[in-house]
Design a protein around this motif. Structure first.
Motif, PDB file in Angstrom:
ATOM      1  N   LEU A  91     -31.634  61.394 115.764  1.00  0.00           N
ATOM      2  CA  LEU A  91     -32.246  60.123 115.331  1.00  0.00           C
ATOM      3  C   LEU A  91     -32.130  59.251 116.567  1.00  0.00           C
ATOM      4  CD1 LEU A  91     -31.017  59.857 112.062  1.00  0.00           C
ATOM      5  CD2 LEU A  91     -33.272  60.184 112.324  1.00  0.00           C
ATOM      6  N   CYS A  92     -33.424  58.516 116.898  1.00  0.00           N
ATOM      7  CA  CYS A  92     -33.424  57.455 117.952  1.00  0.00           C
ATOM      8  C   CYS A  92     -33.671  56.264 117.410  1.00  0.00           C
ATOM      9  CB  CYS A  92     -34.558  57.716 118.983  1.00  0.00           C
ATOM     10  SG  CYS A  92     -34.914  56.587 120.077  1.00  0.00           S
ATOM     11  N   ALA A  93     -32.922  54.940 117.617  1.00  0.00           N
ATOM     12  CA  ALA A  93     -33.330  53.585 117.119  1.00  0.00           C
ATOM     13  C   ALA A  93     -33.352  52.770 118.325  1.00  0.00           C
ATOM     14  CB  ALA A  93     -32.098  53.371 116.381  1.00  0.00           C
ATOM     15  N   SER A  94     -34.360  51.742 118.022  1.00  0.00           N
ATOM     16  CA  SER A  94     -34.251  50.763 119.042  1.00  0.00           C
ATOM     17  C   SER A  94     -33.836  49.448 118.440  1.00  0.00           C
ATOM     18  CB  SER A  94     -35.651  50.554 119.868  1.00  0.00           C
ATOM     19  OG  SER A  94     -36.717  50.381 118.808  1.00  0.00           O
ATOM     20  N   ARG A  95     -33.830  48.403 119.166  1.00  0.00           N
ATOM     21  CA  ARG A  95     -33.525  47.102 118.639  1.00  0.00           C
ATOM     22  C   ARG A  95     -34.229  45.922 119.603  1.00  0.00           C
ATOM     23  NH1 ARG A  95     -28.770  43.793 119.412  1.00  0.00           N
ATOM     24  NH2 ARG A  95     -27.509  45.660 120.735  1.00  0.00           N
ATOM     25  N   ARG A  96     -34.514  44.923 119.030  1.00  0.00           N
ATOM     26  CA  ARG A  96     -35.051  43.759 119.690  1.00  0.00           C
ATOM     27  C   ARG A  96     -34.059  43.132 120.657  1.00  0.00           C
ATOM     28  NH1 ARG A  96     -37.718  42.612 114.747  1.00  0.00           N
ATOM     29  NH2 ARG A  96     -36.146  41.200 114.032  1.00  0.00           N
ATOM     30  N   PRO A  97     -34.579  42.553 121.663  1.00  0.00           N
ATOM     31  CA  PRO A  97     -33.583  41.605 122.299  1.00  0.00           C
ATOM     32  C   PRO A  97     -32.798  40.492 121.905  1.00  0.00           C
ATOM     33  CG  PRO A  97     -35.866  41.346 123.380  1.00  0.00           C
ATOM     34  CD  PRO A  97     -36.013  42.457 122.270  1.00  0.00           C
ATOM     35  N   ALA A  98     -31.739  40.373 122.204  1.00  0.00           N
ATOM     36  CA  ALA A  98     -31.219  39.197 121.714  1.00  0.00           C
ATOM     37  C   ALA A  98     -30.823  39.137 120.238  1.00  0.00           C
ATOM     38  CB  ALA A  98     -31.807  37.898 122.127  1.00  0.00           C
ATOM     39  N   ASN A  99     -30.863  40.290 119.563  1.00  0.00           N
ATOM     40  CA  ASN A  99     -30.918  40.362 118.155  1.00  0.00           C
ATOM     41  C   ASN A  99     -29.640  41.225 117.760  1.00  0.00           C
ATOM     42  OD1 ASN A  99     -31.275  42.488 115.550  1.00  0.00           O
ATOM     43  ND2 ASN A  99     -32.910  40.973 115.443  1.00  0.00           N
ATOM     44  N   THR A 100     -28.900  40.447 116.665  1.00  0.00           N
ATOM     45  CA  THR A 100     -27.357  41.080 116.249  1.00  0.00           C
ATOM     46  C   THR A 100     -27.641  42.153 115.418  1.00  0.00           C
ATOM     47  OG1 THR A 100     -27.400  39.500 114.792  1.00  0.00           O
ATOM     48  CG2 THR A 100     -26.545  38.822 116.979  1.00  0.00           C
ATOM     49  N   GLY A 101     -28.837  42.761 115.031  1.00  0.00           N
ATOM     50  CA  GLY A 101     -28.883  43.926 114.065  1.00  0.00           C
ATOM     51  C   GLY A 101     -29.957  44.280 113.977  1.00  0.00           C
ATOM     52  N   GLY A 106     -36.688  56.024 114.356  1.00  0.00           N
ATOM     53  CA  GLY A 106     -37.765  56.890 114.429  1.00  0.00           C
ATOM     54  C   GLY A 106     -37.491  58.010 113.203  1.00  0.00           C
ATOM     55  N   GLU A 107     -38.509  58.966 113.070  1.00  0.00           N
ATOM     56  CA  GLU A 107     -38.526  59.924 111.909  1.00  0.00           C
ATOM     57  C   GLU A 107     -37.360  61.078 112.358  1.00  0.00           C
ATOM     58  OE1 GLU A 107     -40.366  59.753 108.922  1.00  0.00           O
ATOM     59  OE2 GLU A 107     -39.883  57.681 109.482  1.00  0.00           O
ATOM     60  N   GLY A 108     -37.056  61.143 113.460  1.00  0.00           N
ATOM     61  CA  GLY A 108     -36.117  62.297 113.869  1.00  0.00           C
ATOM     62  C   GLY A 108     -36.477  63.486 114.381  1.00  0.00           C
ATOM     63  N   SER A 109     -35.764  64.264 115.275  1.00  0.00           N
ATOM     64  CA  SER A 109     -35.994  65.421 115.848  1.00  0.00           C
ATOM     65  C   SER A 109     -35.164  66.451 115.144  1.00  0.00           C
ATOM     66  CB  SER A 109     -36.177  65.409 117.377  1.00  0.00           C
ATOM     67  OG  SER A 109     -37.068  64.700 117.756  1.00  0.00           O
ATOM     68  N   ARG A 110     -35.735  67.300 114.419  1.00  0.00           N
ATOM     69  CA  ARG A 110     -34.756  68.196 113.734  1.00  0.00           C
ATOM     70  C   ARG A 110     -34.492  69.703 114.732  1.00  0.00           C
ATOM     71  NH1 ARG A 110     -32.903  69.448 108.634  1.00  0.00           N
ATOM     72  NH2 ARG A 110     -34.082  67.723 107.949  1.00  0.00           N
TER      73      ARG A 110
ATOM     74  N   SER B  39     -35.286  61.252 102.065  1.00  0.00           N
ATOM     75  CA  SER B  39     -35.140  62.980 102.440  1.00  0.00           C
ATOM     76  C   SER B  39     -35.860  63.218 103.629  1.00  0.00           C
ATOM     77  CB  SER B  39     -35.441  63.716 100.875  1.00  0.00           C
ATOM     78  OG  SER B  39     -35.018  65.045 101.643  1.00  0.00           O
ATOM     79  N   GLY B  40     -35.563  63.602 104.523  1.00  0.00           N
ATOM     80  CA  GLY B  40     -36.100  63.946 105.723  1.00  0.00           C
ATOM     81  C   GLY B  40     -36.968  63.004 106.457  1.00  0.00           C
ATOM     82  N   ARG B  41     -36.391  61.533 106.301  1.00  0.00           N
ATOM     83  CA  ARG B  41     -37.023  60.723 107.168  1.00  0.00           C
ATOM     84  C   ARG B  41     -35.948  59.863 107.941  1.00  0.00           C
ATOM     85  NH1 ARG B  41     -41.932  59.275 104.695  1.00  0.00           N
ATOM     86  NH2 ARG B  41     -42.389  58.247 107.027  1.00  0.00           N
ATOM     87  N   GLY B  42     -36.468  58.999 108.837  1.00  0.00           N
ATOM     88  CA  GLY B  42     -35.737  58.253 109.452  1.00  0.00           C
ATOM     89  C   GLY B  42     -34.967  56.921 108.630  1.00  0.00           C
ATOM     90  N   LEU B  43     -34.104  56.335 108.951  1.00  0.00           N
ATOM     91  CA  LEU B  43     -33.578  55.191 108.149  1.00  0.00           C
ATOM     92  C   LEU B  43     -34.430  53.952 108.067  1.00  0.00           C
ATOM     93  CD1 LEU B  43     -30.980  57.201 108.666  1.00  0.00           C
ATOM     94  CD2 LEU B  43     -29.598  55.279 108.476  1.00  0.00           C
ATOM     95  N   VAL B  44     -34.210  53.322 107.132  1.00  0.00           N
ATOM     96  CA  VAL B  44     -34.849  51.535 107.044  1.00  0.00           C
ATOM     97  C   VAL B  44     -33.763  50.822 106.639  1.00  0.00           C
ATOM     98  CG1 VAL B  44     -36.609  50.574 105.698  1.00  0.00           C
ATOM     99  CG2 VAL B  44     -37.102  52.982 106.465  1.00  0.00           C
TER     100      VAL B  44
END
Lengths: 114, 111
Positions: A91-101, A106-110, B39-44
């Motif tokens: 799983l990949c995730a991104s975050r805004r600048p100057a954001n604490t959380g 993304g939906e992931g790569s299996r 299930s099968g999705r990314g996190l929200v």
């Protein structure tokens, strides 16, 4: 794009082969994270990029794993000489600048290693 | 490890009931977040509570944080079948850069 995009969504490979997983974060997001989620498990932190700073690679499980982020945008996670235990959802995730959380995932790569 | 632990691992309730999930963590944090994963999705992302807050509401969600006990709870009121998912808590280090996720609570809401 509107969200974090990952490709491929599914990858089946043979043991010993190399694989590349791609993440295209939300435009303008300076922070990018890779996590690994094994079946029915929680998320395991792998690596973190923030702007032009040196990445935090403390979560990479072995030297077979590497990641880069070119131009501060797209990131590629490479796994060399894949093993069966590498099978997981990445799983990949991104975050805004100057954001604490708030990570945007993304939906992931299996990945399945036979 | 700073990884959070959710409790229970699995929870099954009838539609309309309330669901409560708990998260415990190990070291000081800036904030704690809750995420949902179908299930099968990314996190929200669902909700974020800062270390100086004790309670926060968002719609049918209520989150509490007890920093002295290093624990948080997520309450979903008047549950719906569509709430069926896994729920994760995530904590950060004081630097606010790394986020550590728990093992999740699998919630099943029976129609």
């Amino acid at each position: 794009g509107a969200g974090v995009s990952q490709s491929p969504s599914n990858k089946v490979t043979e043991k010993g082969k190399d694989v590349e997983l791609r993440c295209d974060p939300i435009s303008g997001h300076t922070a990018l994270y890779w996590y690994r989620q094994s079946l029915g498990q929680g998320l395991e932190f792998l690596i973190y990029f923030q702007g032009n700073s040196a990445p935090d690679k403390s979560g990479l499980p072995s030297d077979r794993f590497s990641a880069e982020r070119t131009g501060g945008s797209v990131s590629t996670l490479t796994i060399q000489r894949t093993q069966q235990e590498d099978s997981a959802v990445y799983l990949c995730a991104s975050r805004r600048p100057a954001n604490t959380g708030e990570l945007f995932f993304g939906e992931g790569s299996r990945l399945t290693v036979l | 490890s700073q990884q959070g632990e959710e409790d229970p691992q699995a929870l099954s309730i009838q539609e309309g009931e309330n669901a409560t999930m708990n998260c415990s963590y190990k070291t000081s944090i800036n904030n704690l977040q809750w995420y949902r994963q179908n299930s099968g999705r990314g996190l929200v992302h669902l909700i974020l509570i800062r270390s100086n807050e004790r309670e926060k509401h968002s719609g049918r969600l209520r989150v509490t944080l007890d920093t002295s006990k290093k624990s948080s709870s997520l309450l979903i009121t008047a549950s719906r079948a569509a709430d069926t998912a896994s729920y994760f808590c995530a904590t950060d280090k004081n630097t606010g850069n790394q986020f550590y996720f728990g093992t999740g609570t699998s919630l099943t809401v029976i129609p």
